[in-house]
Write an enzyme that holds these catalytic residues in place. Sequence first.
Site, PDB file in Angstrom:
ATOM      1  N   GLY A   1      29.669 -27.936  -7.211  1.00  0.00           N
ATOM      2  CA  GLY A   1      30.497 -28.952  -7.882  1.00  0.00           C
ATOM      3  C   GLY A   1      31.851 -28.366  -8.267  1.00  0.00           C
TER       4      GLY A   1
ATOM      5  N   VAL B   1      43.234 -14.851  -7.944  1.00  0.00           N
ATOM      6  CA  VAL B   1      42.621 -13.885  -7.016  1.00  0.00           C
ATOM      7  C   VAL B   1      43.636 -13.551  -5.926  1.00  0.00           C
ATOM      8  CG1 VAL B   1      40.889 -13.635  -5.172  1.00  0.00           C
ATOM      9  CG2 VAL B   1      40.198 -14.489  -7.419  1.00  0.00           C
TER      10      VAL B   1
ATOM     11  N   ARG C   1      28.586 -28.967  -0.626  1.00  0.00           N
ATOM     12  CA  ARG C   1      27.202 -28.513  -0.770  1.00  0.00           C
ATOM     13  C   ARG C   1      26.669 -28.402   0.655  1.00  0.00           C
ATOM     14  NH1 ARG C   1      27.445 -31.315  -5.843  1.00  0.00           N
ATOM     15  NH2 ARG C   1      27.050 -29.766  -7.445  1.00  0.00           N
TER      16      ARG C   1
ATOM     17  N   GLY D   1      28.654 -21.936  -8.910  1.00  0.00           N
ATOM     18  CA  GLY D   1      27.557 -21.795  -9.858  1.00  0.00           C
ATOM     19  C   GLY D   1      26.431 -20.921  -9.310  1.00  0.00           C
ATOM     20  N   ASP D   2      25.253 -21.082  -9.912  1.00  0.00           N
ATOM     21  CA  ASP D   2      24.087 -20.266  -9.540  1.00  0.00           C
ATOM     22  C   ASP D   2      23.723 -20.383  -8.062  1.00  0.00           C
ATOM     23  OD1 ASP D   2      23.109 -18.677 -11.555  1.00  0.00           O
ATOM     24  OD2 ASP D   2      22.036 -20.312 -12.538  1.00  0.00           O
TER      25      ASP D   2
ATOM     26  N   SER E   1      25.705 -21.196  -5.556  1.00  0.00           N
ATOM     27  CA  SER E   1      26.739 -20.510  -4.770  1.00  0.00           C
ATOM     28  C   SER E   1      26.532 -18.999  -4.822  1.00  0.00           C
ATOM     29  CB  SER E   1      28.127 -20.864  -5.313  1.00  0.00           C
ATOM     30  OG  SER E   1      28.285 -22.269  -5.320  1.00  0.00           O
TER      31      SER E   1
ATOM     32  N   THR F   1      31.580 -23.527 -12.925  1.00  0.00           N
ATOM     33  CA  THR F   1      30.811 -24.780 -13.015  1.00  0.00           C
ATOM     34  C   THR F   1      30.982 -25.317 -14.423  1.00  0.00           C
ATOM     35  OG1 THR F   1      28.588 -25.742 -13.196  1.00  0.00           O
ATOM     36  CG2 THR F   1      28.713 -23.362 -13.387  1.00  0.00           C
ATOM     37  N   ILE F   2      31.099 -26.635 -14.533  1.00  0.00           N
ATOM     38  CA  ILE F   2      31.276 -27.213 -15.880  1.00  0.00           C
ATOM     39  C   ILE F   2      30.018 -27.057 -16.728  1.00  0.00           C
ATOM     40  CG2 ILE F   2      33.035 -28.863 -15.161  1.00  0.00           C
ATOM     41  CD1 ILE F   2      30.781 -31.045 -15.370  1.00  0.00           C
ATOM     42  N   ASP F   3      28.882 -26.766 -16.090  1.00  0.00           N
ATOM     43  CA  ASP F   3      27.602 -26.801 -16.809  1.00  0.00           C
ATOM     44  C   ASP F   3      27.332 -25.598 -17.713  1.00  0.00           C
ATOM     45  OD1 ASP F   3      26.893 -29.242 -15.779  1.00  0.00           O
ATOM     46  OD2 ASP F   3      25.817 -28.414 -14.071  1.00  0.00           O
TER      47      ASP F   3
ATOM     48  N   ASP G   1      25.826 -22.885 -17.121  1.00  0.00           N
ATOM     49  CA  ASP G   1      24.401 -22.541 -17.064  1.00  0.00           C
ATOM     50  C   ASP G   1      24.111 -21.437 -16.049  1.00  0.00           C
ATOM     51  OD1 ASP G   1      24.999 -23.986 -14.800  1.00  0.00           O
ATOM     52  OD2 ASP G   1      23.165 -25.171 -14.833  1.00  0.00           O
TER      53      ASP G   1
ATOM     54  N   ARG H   1      33.993 -43.817 -30.421  1.00  0.00           N
ATOM     55  CA  ARG H   1      33.647 -43.919 -31.840  1.00  0.00           C
ATOM     56  C   ARG H   1      34.434 -45.033 -32.529  1.00  0.00           C
ATOM     57  NH1 ARG H   1      31.047 -41.020 -35.547  1.00  0.00           N
ATOM     58  NH2 ARG H   1      30.824 -39.030 -34.507  1.00  0.00           N
TER      59      ARG H   1
ATOM     60  N   ARG I   1      27.957 -50.230 -34.179  1.00  0.00           N
ATOM     61  CA  ARG I   1      27.040 -50.036 -33.051  1.00  0.00           C
ATOM     62  C   ARG I   1      26.550 -48.594 -32.949  1.00  0.00           C
ATOM     63  NH1 ARG I   1      30.347 -53.260 -28.411  1.00  0.00           N
ATOM     64  NH2 ARG I   1      29.895 -55.347 -29.189  1.00  0.00           N
TER      65      ARG I   1
ATOM     66  N   MET J   1      27.201 -35.073 -18.262  1.00  0.00           N
ATOM     67  CA  MET J   1      26.605 -34.290 -17.174  1.00  0.00           C
ATOM     68  C   MET J   1      25.770 -33.135 -17.712  1.00  0.00           C
ATOM     69  SD  MET J   1      29.316 -34.201 -14.102  1.00  0.00           S
ATOM     70  CE  MET J   1      29.249 -35.506 -12.884  1.00  0.00           C
TER      71      MET J   1
ATOM     72  N   ARG K   1      22.475 -31.578 -15.397  1.00  0.00           N
ATOM     73  CA  ARG K   1      21.175 -31.939 -14.815  1.00  0.00           C
ATOM     74  C   ARG K   1      20.078 -31.009 -15.324  1.00  0.00           C
ATOM     75  NH1 ARG K   1      21.794 -32.939  -8.539  1.00  0.00           N
ATOM     76  NH2 ARG K   1      23.309 -34.515  -9.143  1.00  0.00           N
TER      77      ARG K   1
HETATM   78  P1  ADP Z   1      26.327 -24.493  -7.799  1.00  0.00           P
HETATM   79  O1  ADP Z   1      26.914 -23.374  -7.048  1.00  0.00           O
HETATM   80  O2  ADP Z   1      27.310 -25.181  -8.679  1.00  0.00           O
HETATM   81  O3  ADP Z   1      25.030 -24.112  -8.489  1.00  0.00           O
HETATM   82  P2  ADP Z   1      24.718 -25.784  -5.768  1.00  0.00           P
HETATM   83  O4  ADP Z   1      23.399 -25.447  -6.378  1.00  0.00           O
HETATM   84  O5  ADP Z   1      24.875 -27.146  -5.170  1.00  0.00           O
HETATM   85  O6  ADP Z   1      25.948 -25.627  -6.764  1.00  0.00           O
HETATM   86  O7  ADP Z   1      24.983 -24.683  -4.649  1.00  0.00           O
HETATM   87  C1  ADP Z   1      26.174 -24.691  -3.905  1.00  0.00           C
HETATM   88  C2  ADP Z   1      25.898 -24.229  -2.507  1.00  0.00           C
HETATM   89  O8  ADP Z   1      25.434 -22.878  -2.531  1.00  0.00           O
HETATM   90  C3  ADP Z   1      24.809 -24.975  -1.759  1.00  0.00           C
HETATM   91  O9  ADP Z   1      25.257 -26.180  -1.207  1.00  0.00           O
HETATM   92  C4  ADP Z   1      24.466 -23.973  -0.683  1.00  0.00           C
HETATM   93  O10 ADP Z   1      25.444 -23.963   0.323  1.00  0.00           O
HETATM   94  C5  ADP Z   1      24.542 -22.662  -1.446  1.00  0.00           C
HETATM   95  N1  ADP Z   1      23.215 -22.306  -1.957  1.00  0.00           N
HETATM   96  C6  ADP Z   1      22.527 -22.873  -2.959  1.00  0.00           C
HETATM   97  N2  ADP Z   1      21.306 -22.319  -3.120  1.00  0.00           N
HETATM   98  C7  ADP Z   1      21.217 -21.353  -2.178  1.00  0.00           C
HETATM   99  C8  ADP Z   1      20.204 -20.411  -1.799  1.00  0.00           C
HETATM  100  N3  ADP Z   1      19.016 -20.348  -2.429  1.00  0.00           N
HETATM  101  N4  ADP Z   1      20.469 -19.575  -0.762  1.00  0.00           N
HETATM  102  C9  ADP Z   1      21.652 -19.623  -0.119  1.00  0.00           C
HETATM  103  N5  ADP Z   1      22.647 -20.492  -0.410  1.00  0.00           N
HETATM  104  C10 ADP Z   1      22.443 -21.343  -1.422  1.00  0.00           C
HETATM  105  O1  F6P Z   2      29.104 -29.670 -11.523  1.00  0.00           O
HETATM  106  C1  F6P Z   2      27.880 -29.711 -12.166  1.00  0.00           C
HETATM  107  C2  F6P Z   2      27.298 -31.074 -12.063  1.00  0.00           C
HETATM  108  O2  F6P Z   2      28.234 -31.954 -12.546  1.00  0.00           O
HETATM  109  C3  F6P Z   2      25.975 -31.306 -12.778  1.00  0.00           C
HETATM  110  O3  F6P Z   2      26.080 -31.524 -14.145  1.00  0.00           O
HETATM  111  C4  F6P Z   2      25.426 -32.498 -12.040  1.00  0.00           C
HETATM  112  O4  F6P Z   2      24.052 -32.477 -12.114  1.00  0.00           O
HETATM  113  C5  F6P Z   2      25.916 -32.305 -10.648  1.00  0.00           C
HETATM  114  O5  F6P Z   2      27.037 -31.416 -10.728  1.00  0.00           O
HETATM  115  C6  F6P Z   2      26.272 -33.580  -9.958  1.00  0.00           C
HETATM  116  O6  F6P Z   2      27.144 -33.350  -8.888  1.00  0.00           O
HETATM  117  P1  F6P Z   2      27.218 -34.213  -7.563  1.00  0.00           P
HETATM  118  O7  F6P Z   2      27.270 -35.631  -7.972  1.00  0.00           O
HETATM  119  O8  F6P Z   2      28.440 -33.722  -6.885  1.00  0.00           O
HETATM  120  O9  F6P Z   2      25.955 -33.890  -6.806  1.00  0.00           O
END
Ligand code: ADP
Ligand code: F6P
Length: 320
Positions: free
Chosen positions: A12, A24, A73, A103-104, A106, A126-128, A130, A155, A163, A170, A172
């Site tokens: 994301g 960079v 993705r 994020g994780d 990636s 990542t905005i999350d 996490d 508000r 209300r 966001m 998940r």
């Molecule tokens: P984020 O990086 O924000 O956690 P995703 O979980 O969607 O977002 O992962 C981004 C991309 O990283 C995926 O679309 C895929 O290309 C790659 N990726 C995710 N999980 C794995 C994995 N277990 N092994 C290799 N590549 C991965």
């Molecule tokens: O970028 C993180 C995030 O916004 C999560 O909070 C959410 O679950 C997910 O990405 C949704 O992204 P998309 O709609 O691009 O799959």
Amino acid sequence: MINKIGILTSGGDAPGMNACIRDVTRYAIQKGLAVEGIVRGYEGLLSHETMPLDRRAVGAIIHRGGTLLRTARCLDFIKKDVQQKAAEYLRTLEIDALVVVGGDGSMKGAQGLSRFGIPTVTIPGTIDNDMMGTQYTIGFDTSVNTVLESVNKIRDTAFSHDRVAVVEVMGRHAGWIALHSGMASGAEAVLIPEHPVDLKSLCEHLEESHRMKKMSSIVIVAEGAAKGSDVVDYIREHTYLSPNLTVLGYVQRGGSPSALDGIMAGLYSQKAVDSLLAGNYNCVIGLIDSKVVATPYTEADKFHFSIDENMFDLVHMLGR
Ligand code: ADP
Ligand code: F6P
């Protein structure tokens, strides 16, 4: 020896990714390296979409949300043969090392490439907020500020019409955005995936507040905890209160990075390039105890930071 690096953004998009691309690139050039941008994350390594980056190519993007390099993705990238092909393609481009911003997921992709001989570093984006190996991910502060600005507006209406405003944000798998925006905006309650959702006690809490002459309330719900619409339906069915719903959606991912995100992008970018040059490969850059550090992927899971339980309790204590 590293002469040329690649950079890609993945998963994301997050405010501050462009700042990372700029920082960079310019820091690496300053250190005598050439820089190639990979377009659309890991997808670009399979479709062979790249663009050379120099100082001017990354001009006037520091303040822009999204990512100049696009993101994607790429589900296929979990496959080892696909990672191997991508590593071979990087070698044909004479790219000696790769910086991944994401994020994780990636980071797992970057780890996969490193197994096929490409040194990588991951900058948390990542905005999350996490990710393993860091207490801060780029984009989080901007996102929380966007939610805060929206909740402040919501508000006004909640107050004027007596209300209960339910705001779905966001997150998940993580409640960081909900909790921090709830704290900053003075929400009456937050629902997050890290805590079991108890709609019955939420209703009791809201009714008790109402009896204490609090005529309006804000409830912030992380999408991973419950669907905002289900929360509204439950409150409507089980109380005499008048709830309504706002789903904030993608506004939370866009916009100019906050000062904090711009600053962290600079510091993380410097550490990423310095780590590669020092031969400190295959690690995630992060903030741990106020220090910018590089942690090997293999040890990142030892640094898993959970939400602040005190803050969770405090939000509910103060929102009465
Ligand atoms: P984020 O990086 O924000 O956690 P995703 O979980 O969607 O977002 O992962 C981004 C991309 O990283 C995926 O679309 C895929 O290309 C790659 N990726 C995710 N999980 C794995 C994995 N277990 N092994 C290799 N590549 C991965
Ligand atoms: O970028 C993180 C995030 O916004 C999560 O909070 C959410 O679950 C997910 O990405 C949704 O992204 P998309 O709609 O691009 O799959």
